[in-house]
Design an enzyme around this catalytic site. Structure first.
Site, PDB file in Angstrom:
ATOM      1  N   LYS A 174       0.934  -0.982   0.164  1.00 37.35           N
ATOM      2  CA  LYS A 174       0.557  -0.099   0.138  1.00 37.35           C
ATOM      3  C   LYS A 174       0.652   1.475  -0.112  1.00 37.35           C
ATOM      4  O   LYS A 174       0.881   2.399  -0.453  1.00 37.35           O
ATOM      5  CB  LYS A 174      -0.603   0.225   1.189  1.00 37.35           C
ATOM      6  CG  LYS A 174      -2.004   1.766   0.971  1.00 37.35           C
ATOM      7  CD  LYS A 174      -2.497   1.656   0.235  1.00 37.35           C
ATOM      8  CE  LYS A 174      -3.640   3.170   0.598  1.00 37.35           C
ATOM      9  NZ  LYS A 174      -3.976   3.200   1.205  1.00 37.35           N
ATOM     10  N   LYS A 244       1.296  12.076   4.831  1.00 33.38           N
ATOM     11  CA  LYS A 244       1.432  10.636   5.736  1.00 33.38           C
ATOM     12  C   LYS A 244       2.114   9.224   5.239  1.00 33.38           C
ATOM     13  O   LYS A 244       2.650   8.830   5.794  1.00 33.38           O
ATOM     14  CB  LYS A 244       0.204  10.759   6.698  1.00 33.38           C
ATOM     15  CG  LYS A 244      -0.112   9.414   7.822  1.00 33.38           C
ATOM     16  CD  LYS A 244      -0.552   8.290   8.565  1.00 33.38           C
ATOM     17  CE  LYS A 244      -1.305   7.677   6.808  1.00 33.38           C
ATOM     18  NZ  LYS A 244      -2.265   6.440   7.437  1.00 33.38           N
TER      19      LYS A 244
END
Length: 300
Positions: A174, A244
């Protein structure tokens, strides 16, 4: 305990519609969120029961899903005094749909295993529209044999599930994926800024890239270039969240980051974008590039 009793923790932009879809198909969904307003939204949803802490959700569930914003909150939700593992019974399967560092997934996996609980990292591809329609794509890391337990639930909230390897692998892939997407967003912003500076009609440029069959095409360009030109930065995935993820990818790279100049520059661009445009769509990194070029891609 019935396999129709499940838990869902984190009722934000992704989590709430996923939990609601599970409830709509007949599951009893035990839910928790730290935000009182998020829990209030569950009051009118048939099949949802709110609880006071993650441990209470786990005590009522055969499987628990989490969709949370960062490493620290995920760790506290699982390993804290009122966390999932504090209330878990042996045999529970937990699925963390959050995007976190792979070491976080592995740490929870080991702690869960010591209690007879199976933890899977199940990060997602897709954003709020896919969460609403049940078309999220899940990458699953962890013990493969435990996937069958939660596959029926994943089939409700997602269009595809892919087992990708041992614990932590889901989040490794991911982060690789989102880092590449973020680099693409900065590259497209630079291309559109140069297009503007050169006086080229951006709609003509868009048509050439999307219809010409050349190698410059990307899903991001297709879905975002005209939105950027029109000044539409309504978020499906925010600048703050992309920053992030890029930061986590850079951390995952370790010493290799020194050889990844594009990722390093992308991290710098998103860090700057976060200071002013954190809540905008992640295409809002375009503002940083506009400032550097001294142009406005959108006329507004």
């Amino acid at each position: 305990m019935s396999t129709r009793e499940i838990g869902f923790i984190g009722l934000g932009r992704m989590g709430f519609p996923m939990a609601r879809n599970l409830a709509a198909t007949g599951y009893t969904v035990h839910v928790f969120d730290v935000a009182p307003e998020a829990l209030k939204r569950t009051a009118g949803v048939t099949g949802m029961t709110a609880h006071a802490a993650p441990r209470d959700v786990a005590a009522h569930a055969s499987a628990v899903f989490t969709a949370l914003p960062n490493n620290e909150i995920v760790l506290e939700t699982y390993l804290g005094a009122g966390g999932i593992l504090a209330g878990a019974r042996p045999g529970l399967v937990t699925c963390d749909c959050s995007t976190v560092g792979p070491e976080i997934s592995q740490r929870i996996h080991e702690a869960a295993r010591a209690r007879g609980v199976s933890h899977l990292d199940t990060p997602m591809l897709g954003s709020s529209p896919q969460a609403e329609t049940g078309e999220v794509f899940f990458m699953v890391g962890g013990d493969r044999e435990r996937l069958a337990t939660v596959q029926p639930m994943l089939d409700v909230i997602g269009r595809l599930t892919m087992y990708v390897g041992p614990s932590g692998t889901g989040n490794r892939i991911k982060l690789l994926h989102n880092a590449l997407g973020a680099v693409n967003a900065v590259a497209v912003a630079e291309s559109l800024a140069l297009c503007t500076k050169l006086g080229v009609d951006p709609r003509t440029y868009y048509d050439v890239v999307c219809k010409g069959g050349g190698m410059a095409y990307s899903t991001y360009f297709d879905r975002r270039a005209m939105r950027v030109v029109e000044g539409n930065y309504d978020a499906t995935f925010t600048v703050e969240l992309m920053h992030k993820d890029v930061a986590l990818a850079a951390e995952m790279a370790g010493a290799g980051l020194a050889h990844m100049k594009l990722l390093g520059e992308t991290l710098v661009a998103y860090a700057e974008a976060k200071t002013r445009w954190a809540a905008e769509d992640f295409s809002g990194v375009t503002h940083v590039v506009e400032k550097r070029f001294g142009v406005r891609v959108s006329p507004g």
